[in-house]
Design a protein around this motif. Structure first.
Motif, mmCIF file in Angstrom:
data_model
loop_
_atom_site.group_PDB
_atom_site.id
_atom_site.type_symbol
_atom_site.label_atom_id
_atom_site.label_comp_id
_atom_site.label_asym_id
_atom_site.label_seq_id
_atom_site.Cartn_x
_atom_site.Cartn_y
_atom_site.Cartn_z
ATOM 1 N N GLU A 188 0.809 -1.212 0.000
ATOM 2 C CA GLU A 188 0.000 0.000 0.000
ATOM 3 C C GLU A 188 0.848 1.270 0.000
ATOM 4 O O GLU A 188 0.449 2.283 -0.567
ATOM 5 N N TRP A 189 2.005 1.219 0.642
ATOM 6 C CA TRP A 189 2.858 2.408 0.694
ATOM 7 C C TRP A 189 3.344 2.819 -0.702
ATOM 8 O O TRP A 189 3.644 3.987 -0.940
ATOM 9 N N MET A 190 3.391 1.843 -1.625
ATOM 10 C CA MET A 190 3.864 2.138 -2.973
ATOM 11 C C MET A 190 2.922 3.087 -3.711
ATOM 12 O O MET A 190 3.354 3.821 -4.607
ATOM 13 N N PHE A 191 1.650 3.103 -3.332
ATOM 14 C CA PHE A 191 0.690 4.008 -3.980
ATOM 15 C C PHE A 191 1.154 5.451 -3.864
ATOM 16 O O PHE A 191 1.173 6.201 -4.847
ATOM 17 N N TRP A 192 1.538 5.868 -2.656
ATOM 18 C CA TRP A 192 1.918 7.259 -2.451
ATOM 19 C C TRP A 192 3.272 7.560 -3.067
ATOM 20 O O TRP A 192 3.524 8.685 -3.508
ATOM 21 N N VAL A 193 4.158 6.575 -3.132
ATOM 22 C CA VAL A 193 5.458 6.786 -3.773
ATOM 23 C C VAL A 193 5.267 7.103 -5.255
ATOM 24 O O VAL A 193 5.821 8.068 -5.788
ATOM 25 N N VAL A 194 4.458 6.284 -5.923
ATOM 26 C CA VAL A 194 4.231 6.491 -7.357
ATOM 27 C C VAL A 194 3.440 7.777 -7.593
ATOM 28 O O VAL A 194 3.750 8.564 -8.504
ATOM 29 N N GLN A 195 2.422 8.016 -6.766
ATOM 30 C CA GLN A 195 1.586 9.208 -6.944
ATOM 31 C C GLN A 195 2.400 10.486 -6.815
ATOM 32 O O GLN A 195 2.291 11.395 -7.635
ATOM 33 N N GLN A 196 3.251 10.559 -5.795
ATOM 34 C CA GLN A 196 4.068 11.752 -5.594
ATOM 35 C C GLN A 196 5.155 11.877 -6.660
ATOM 36 O O GLN A 196 5.531 12.985 -7.037
ATOM 37 N N THR A 197 5.660 10.748 -7.134
ATOM 38 C CA THR A 197 6.716 10.784 -8.150
ATOM 39 C C THR A 197 6.222 11.416 -9.437
ATOM 40 O O THR A 197 6.958 12.162 -10.103
ATOM 41 N N PHE A 198 4.985 11.150 -9.798
ATOM 42 C CA PHE A 198 4.435 11.698 -11.038
ATOM 43 C C PHE A 198 3.754 13.044 -10.833
ATOM 44 O O PHE A 198 3.679 13.852 -11.771
ATOM 45 N N LEU A 199 3.257 13.308 -9.628
ATOM 46 C CA LEU A 199 2.442 14.492 -9.388
ATOM 47 C C LEU A 199 3.198 15.787 -9.666
ATOM 48 O O LEU A 199 2.751 16.626 -10.468
ATOM 49 N N PHE A 200 4.338 15.974 -9.042
ATOM 50 C CA PHE A 200 5.014 17.265 -9.115
ATOM 51 C C PHE A 200 5.678 17.535 -10.461
ATOM 52 O O PHE A 200 5.646 18.672 -10.944
#
Length: 275
Positions: A188-200
């Motif tokens: 589940e922690w990988m969701f936020w890693v990928v989301q933040q990596t692409f977001l900014f």
């Protein structure tokens, strides 16, 4: 002497239950309304999602008055340039995190119970994604109304078309967020890693915060591959009333392409998921 005749009562078989003809569109509607119930019960969640965009408007917007003049944009037009950007930012922030709601349902078992219902899996993903249109529309209207007293001018027709474009974009980003949540359900922690990596990177390369014209050449080239850049340009043109601008057409292409890719990836992911 007479004998009684024994008669056996006829055996009746229960009538077969009538076949239920399910409609895929009906399933989508059921899922969408189910996902909207928490939003209706707690409308404050829609307003809470505006905290970060409104902070950008209050603190970052005034800084643009002195910086954008070098790019040919006068201080009086700052809000015409920046508010459409904030609307796209709201769409990006709001829909890219919706997968976390699906992660919570996975933890509680609600998602697994939905998968074993007669509802088709594709309708479940599409229904969830279409739900994003309602909070996005409400948030966009709130931002526009808040900024009108500060001098922001919104063309009525262009504003409606701009919000519709945001809704299409939100469907695509939301679908990708749901697909990501399913793909990393065991980490589940990988969701936020990928989301933040692409977001900014997507946010910066879109030109939401600062004009890209003053940036290096490599950044201007990279921004051409960012669909948000085309949507941002289109939103600025639409709210300014320039409905026939080429940027508007490219914005619709980018928003529609994001929606199609998101739905295809999301449906494939949920159909192939085993738990």
């Amino acid at each position: 002497m007479s004998t009684a005749t024994l008669t056996t009562p006829p055996v009746t078989t229960p009538a077969a239950a009538p076949a239920v003809h399910r409609s895929w569109f009906g399933d989508v509607w059921l899922v969408m309304t189910r996902e909207l119930r928490p939003v209706v019960r707690e409308p404050f969640s829609v307003v809470f999602g505006l905290v970060q965009p409104l902070v950008f408007l209050a603190l970052f917007g005034p800084l643009l008055v002195g910086s954008v003049g070098e790019s040919g944009l006068s201080g009086a037009d700052v809000w015409q340039w920046f508010v459409p950007s904030i609307l796209v930012m709201t769409t990006l922030f709001g829909t890219s995190t919706t997968g976390s709601n699906l992660q919570y349902e996975m933890q509680t078992g609600a998602h697994e119970r939905m998968l074993v219902t007669p509802l088709s899996r594709s309708s479940q993903l599409v229904g969830r994604s279409l739900k994003e249109m309602v909070p996005l529309t409400a948030q966009a209207v709130i931002v526009v109304l808040v900024m009108l007293p500060f001098g922001f001018r919104a063309d009525p027709v262009g504003g409606v078309l701009g919000i519709a474009m945001l809704a299409v974009l939100g469907i695509g980003i939301g679908s990708l967020s749901y697909a990501l949540a399913i793909a990393v359900r065991k980490q589940e922690w990988m969701f936020w890693v990928v989301q933040q990596t692409f977001l900014f990177p997507l946010l910066i390369l879109s030109g939401m915060l600062l004009p890209l014209e003053s940036g290096p050449q490599w950044m201007r080239v990279a921004s051409a591959f960012d669909p948000l850049r085309w949507v941002v340009d289109a939103e600025r043109a639409l709210f300014a009333g320039d409905l026939g601008a080429a940027a508007v057409g490219w914005g619709w292409v980018a928003a529609a392409a994001t929606a199609v890719v998101g739905l295809v990836v999301g449906v494939r992911t949920i159909v192939r998921s085993t738990d």
